[in-house]
Every structure is written in structure tokens, then in C-alpha cells.
Write a protein that holds these residues in place. Structure first.
Motif, PDB file in Angstrom:
ATOM      1  N   ARG A  90      11.553  12.148  -7.373  1.00 23.53           N
ATOM      2  CA  ARG A  90      12.787  12.374  -8.131  1.00 23.53           C
ATOM      3  C   ARG A  90      12.812  11.511  -9.381  1.00 23.53           C
ATOM      4  NH1 ARG A  90      14.755  13.400  -2.808  1.00 23.53           N
ATOM      5  NH2 ARG A  90      14.999  11.195  -2.306  1.00 23.53           N
ATOM      6  N   ARG A  91      12.277  10.302  -9.257  1.00 23.23           N
ATOM      7  CA  ARG A  91      12.173   9.439 -10.438  1.00 23.23           C
ATOM      8  C   ARG A  91      11.260  10.057 -11.485  1.00 23.23           C
ATOM      9  NH1 ARG A  91       7.803   7.430 -13.266  1.00 23.23           N
ATOM     10  NH2 ARG A  91       8.541   5.740 -14.596  1.00 23.23           N
ATOM     11  N   GLN A  92      10.137  10.634 -11.034  1.00 29.15           N
ATOM     12  CA  GLN A  92       9.196  11.240 -11.966  1.00 29.15           C
ATOM     13  C   GLN A  92       9.808  12.467 -12.654  1.00 29.15           C
ATOM     14  OE1 GLN A  92       6.428   9.790 -12.746  1.00 29.15           O
ATOM     15  NE2 GLN A  92       5.866  11.334 -14.280  1.00 29.15           N
ATOM     16  N   ALA A  93      10.600  13.229 -11.898  1.00 30.46           N
ATOM     17  CA  ALA A  93      11.277  14.379 -12.494  1.00 30.46           C
ATOM     18  C   ALA A  93      12.232  13.929 -13.587  1.00 30.46           C
ATOM     19  CB  ALA A  93      12.029  15.161 -11.416  1.00 30.46           C
TER      20      ALA A  93
ATOM     21  N   ILE B 233      13.842   5.567   5.796  1.00 27.34           N
ATOM     22  CA  ILE B 233      13.263   4.715   4.761  1.00 27.34           C
ATOM     23  C   ILE B 233      11.760   4.572   5.004  1.00 27.34           C
ATOM     24  CG2 ILE B 233      15.369   3.429   4.196  1.00 27.34           C
ATOM     25  CD1 ILE B 233      14.402   1.194   6.024  1.00 27.34           C
ATOM     26  N   ASP B 234      11.157   5.613   5.569  1.00 26.17           N
ATOM     27  CA  ASP B 234       9.718   5.595   5.798  1.00 26.17           C
ATOM     28  C   ASP B 234       8.984   5.936   4.503  1.00 26.17           C
ATOM     29  OD1 ASP B 234      10.295   8.258   5.525  1.00 26.17           O
ATOM     30  OD2 ASP B 234       9.813   8.801   7.588  1.00 26.17           O
ATOM     31  N   ARG B 235       7.672   6.013   4.580  1.00 27.47           N
ATOM     32  CA  ARG B 235       6.891   6.243   3.368  1.00 27.47           C
ATOM     33  C   ARG B 235       7.225   7.591   2.734  1.00 27.47           C
ATOM     34  NH1 ARG B 235       0.317   5.918   2.322  1.00 27.47           N
ATOM     35  NH2 ARG B 235       0.466   6.608   0.150  1.00 27.47           N
ATOM     36  N   LEU B 236       7.433   8.615   3.575  1.00 22.50           N
ATOM     37  CA  LEU B 236       7.750   9.930   3.042  1.00 22.50           C
ATOM     38  C   LEU B 236       9.042   9.901   2.232  1.00 22.50           C
ATOM     39  CD1 LEU B 236       6.845  12.851   2.920  1.00 22.50           C
ATOM     40  CD2 LEU B 236       8.123  13.279   5.032  1.00 22.50           C
ATOM     41  N   ALA B 237      10.048   9.160   2.724  1.00 19.33           N
ATOM     42  CA  ALA B 237      11.311   9.040   1.993  1.00 19.33           C
ATOM     43  C   ALA B 237      11.087   8.335   0.652  1.00 19.33           C
ATOM     44  CB  ALA B 237      12.330   8.276   2.832  1.00 19.33           C
ATOM     45  N   ALA B 238      10.235   7.295   0.660  1.00 17.34           N
ATOM     46  CA  ALA B 238       9.939   6.582  -0.582  1.00 17.34           C
ATOM     47  C   ALA B 238       9.201   7.483  -1.566  1.00 17.34           C
ATOM     48  CB  ALA B 238       9.117   5.333  -0.278  1.00 17.34           C
ATOM     49  N   GLU B 239       8.260   8.278  -1.076  1.00 14.93           N
ATOM     50  CA  GLU B 239       7.515   9.173  -1.959  1.00 14.93           C
ATOM     51  C   GLU B 239       8.440  10.220  -2.587  1.00 14.93           C
ATOM     52  OE1 GLU B 239       4.603   8.792  -2.976  1.00 14.93           O
ATOM     53  OE2 GLU B 239       3.656   7.427  -1.545  1.00 14.93           O
ATOM     54  N   ARG B 240       9.394  10.716  -1.802  1.00 11.96           N
ATOM     55  CA  ARG B 240      10.352  11.682  -2.349  1.00 11.96           C
ATOM     56  C   ARG B 240      11.220  11.039  -3.427  1.00 11.96           C
ATOM     57  NH1 ARG B 240      11.742  13.995   3.614  1.00 11.96           N
ATOM     58  NH2 ARG B 240      10.264  15.746   3.647  1.00 11.96           N
ATOM     59  N   ALA B 241      11.608   9.777  -3.184  1.00  8.68           N
ATOM     60  CA  ALA B 241      12.398   9.073  -4.191  1.00  8.68           C
ATOM     61  C   ALA B 241      11.600   8.917  -5.481  1.00  8.68           C
ATOM     62  CB  ALA B 241      12.816   7.704  -3.654  1.00  8.68           C
ATOM     63  N   LEU B 242      10.313   8.577  -5.347  1.00  9.01           N
ATOM     64  CA  LEU B 242       9.461   8.438  -6.532  1.00  9.01           C
ATOM     65  C   LEU B 242       9.276   9.781  -7.238  1.00  9.01           C
ATOM     66  CD1 LEU B 242       6.779   5.977  -5.133  1.00  9.01           C
ATOM     67  CD2 LEU B 242       8.575   5.477  -6.785  1.00  9.01           C
TER      68      LEU B 242
END
Length: 243
Positions: A23-26, A12-21
Motif C-alpha cells: 500500500r505504501r508503494q501504491a 502483524i505477521d510478515r504477510l500483513a507487513a508486506e501488504r502494508a508495504l
């Protein structure tokens, strides 16, 4: 809505959050393509994890608006972070509560087990990282009912596991038989120790009260009975020997 469920042990680090965002953008682009230029909506994202990470508190100053729910605005994109350990135990929140960790996960497991079918509970025991003591406790609960319907479901689950994981079931059965043999040997030693203790007390002409005799019979700790046996050699009464 995009839901990112982070179970215990997931990053749940920043990199994980950025990847989630990402996927949201996709998904946002996909929906815009599906609906055309007239669609002006925003694809929401909910990130569900056991707790709110420190880095997110420091970097984005999330706003808590309900128990366990934080509104986060990273670089202009609003998203929601759900700290499952802070959520109340409610049936409608179970899909989020599975993201709990540590003691909070143990608490959830005990609470949810009576509310779900045996098959659901077995799935939870298999995939969620609760403590070993709670996992064993919930497994033993399957044996504490004589309801024919529940027993039939338990039998069905056993047969499914036997067909799907025969080697695992064989190993579990062998371990069960081995534990039963060990328990049998221990019980035999307990019986002999109780007899020896009563024999020493009788030779010293100490009369056991019904309460003391019941206490000896109920004791399942071999070390305790052996300590009483040592005391009985020099004690001045049965009560003193059982201290």
C-alpha cells in the motif's frame, strides 16, 4: 505519510507487513504521478501496533531510536515500526496509543478517559479490546459527577444510543432491573443475617462494642456474617465470635 494502525487482534505477521508495504508503494507511485518526474521524494510509512513482533526482530534487526520507535529497512525500503505498548502516555501520542493491548491498553484507557469527552470515551469503550473490569470501571465514572454540563452531554449520548440501538438499550435496561432485583434480595438476606447474629450475641449476654456493631453493619458479605453467626454459638466473647 502512510500510517498502518494495527489494533489488538489484528494480524502483524510478515504477510500483513508486506501488504502494508504494498500500500505504501501504491501511494509512492500515486505521488510520483501527481508531481511528475521532478519529484524525488520517498513516501514514508509508519506501522503502529501493540508491540514489535519476534519475526521482525529476527528478520530485519530493527534499530530502536526512541521509546517504542524502531527503524526498519526491509529490502531497501526504510519504514518505521511503532510499538504502542512501549510509548509514553502523552496527549500528542493518543492516535498511536490506541493500538496498545493487554495491561498496557487498560493503563491507557484509565489515563485517557479524564482527558477526553464522554462521546470519545464511549467510542473507545466500544471499539478497543480492553479488559471487562476496566470497561465497567470507566462506565461507572460517568455517574460520579454532578456537573450540569457533563450531565447534559451524558443525556445527549444516552438519547443518541437509544435512537440508534433501541434493542440494545432495551436489553441493557432489562438487565439493570434484573440486577437491581437480585441486589435487593441479597440486601434483605444481609439484614436478616445481621439481626440473627445480634440476637444470638444478646442471648449469650455478649455486649457489642460500638466498633464491633459498626463492623457487623458494614459487612456486605453474607458468607462472613453466617460464619460469625456459627462462631457466636460457642464463642466466649463478642470479639471472638467476629473472628
Amino acid at each position: 505519510m502512510v500510517v498502518e494502525l494495527k489494533l489488538a487482534g489484528d494480524h502483524i505477521d510478515r504477510l500483513a507487513a508486506e501488504r502494508a508495504l504494498l500500500r505504501r508503494q501504491a501511494r509512492q507511485v500515486q505521488r510520483a504521478e501527481e508531481h511528475g518526474p521532478s519529484w524525488m521524494g520517498e513516501e514514508p510509512i509508519w506501522v503502529v501496533a501493540a508491540h514489535l513482533p519476534v519475526w521482525l526482530k529476527q528478520a530485519r534487526k530493527p534499530v530502536r531510536f526512541a521509546p517504542g520507535c524502531y527503524r526498519v529497512e526491509p529490502l531497501g525500503h526504510l519504514f518505521l515500526w511503532i510499538a504502542a505498548n512501549e510509548l509514553p502516555l502523552r496527549d500528542d501520542l493518543v492516535p498511536f496509543l490506541v493500538a496498545r493491548s493487554g495491561r498496557a491498553l487498560d493503563e491507557f484507557a484509565r489515563w485517557v478517559a479524564p482527558r477526553r469527552s464522554p462521546r470519545w470515551v464511549l467510542g473507545m469503550l466500544r471499539y478497543l479490546a480492553m479488559s471487562t473490569s476496566v470497561r465497567k470501571e470507566l462506565l461507572w465514572e460517568f455517574e460520579k459527577t454532578e456537573d450540569p454540563e457533563i450531565m447534559a452531554r451524558d443525556q445527549e449520548i444516552f438519547e443518541v444510543l437509544l435512537a440508534a440501538r433501541p434493542q440494545l438499550m432495551k436489553r441493557l435496561l432489562e438487565e439493570g432491573r434484573r440486577e437491581a432485583r437480585l441486589e435487593g434480595r441479597l440486601e434483605g438476606r444481609l439484614i436478616e443475617a445481621r439481626k440473627a447474629l445480634r440476637r444470638v450475641l444478646a442471648r449469650r449476654q455478649f455486649e457489642l462494642s460500638p466498633e464491633d456493631d459498626a463492623r457487623i453493619e458494614a459487612c456486605g458479605d453474607l458468607a462472613t456474617i453466617e460464619r460469625w453467626l456459627d462462631h457466636a454459638v460457642t464463642a466466649t466473647s463478642a470479639s471472638e465470635a467476629l473472628q
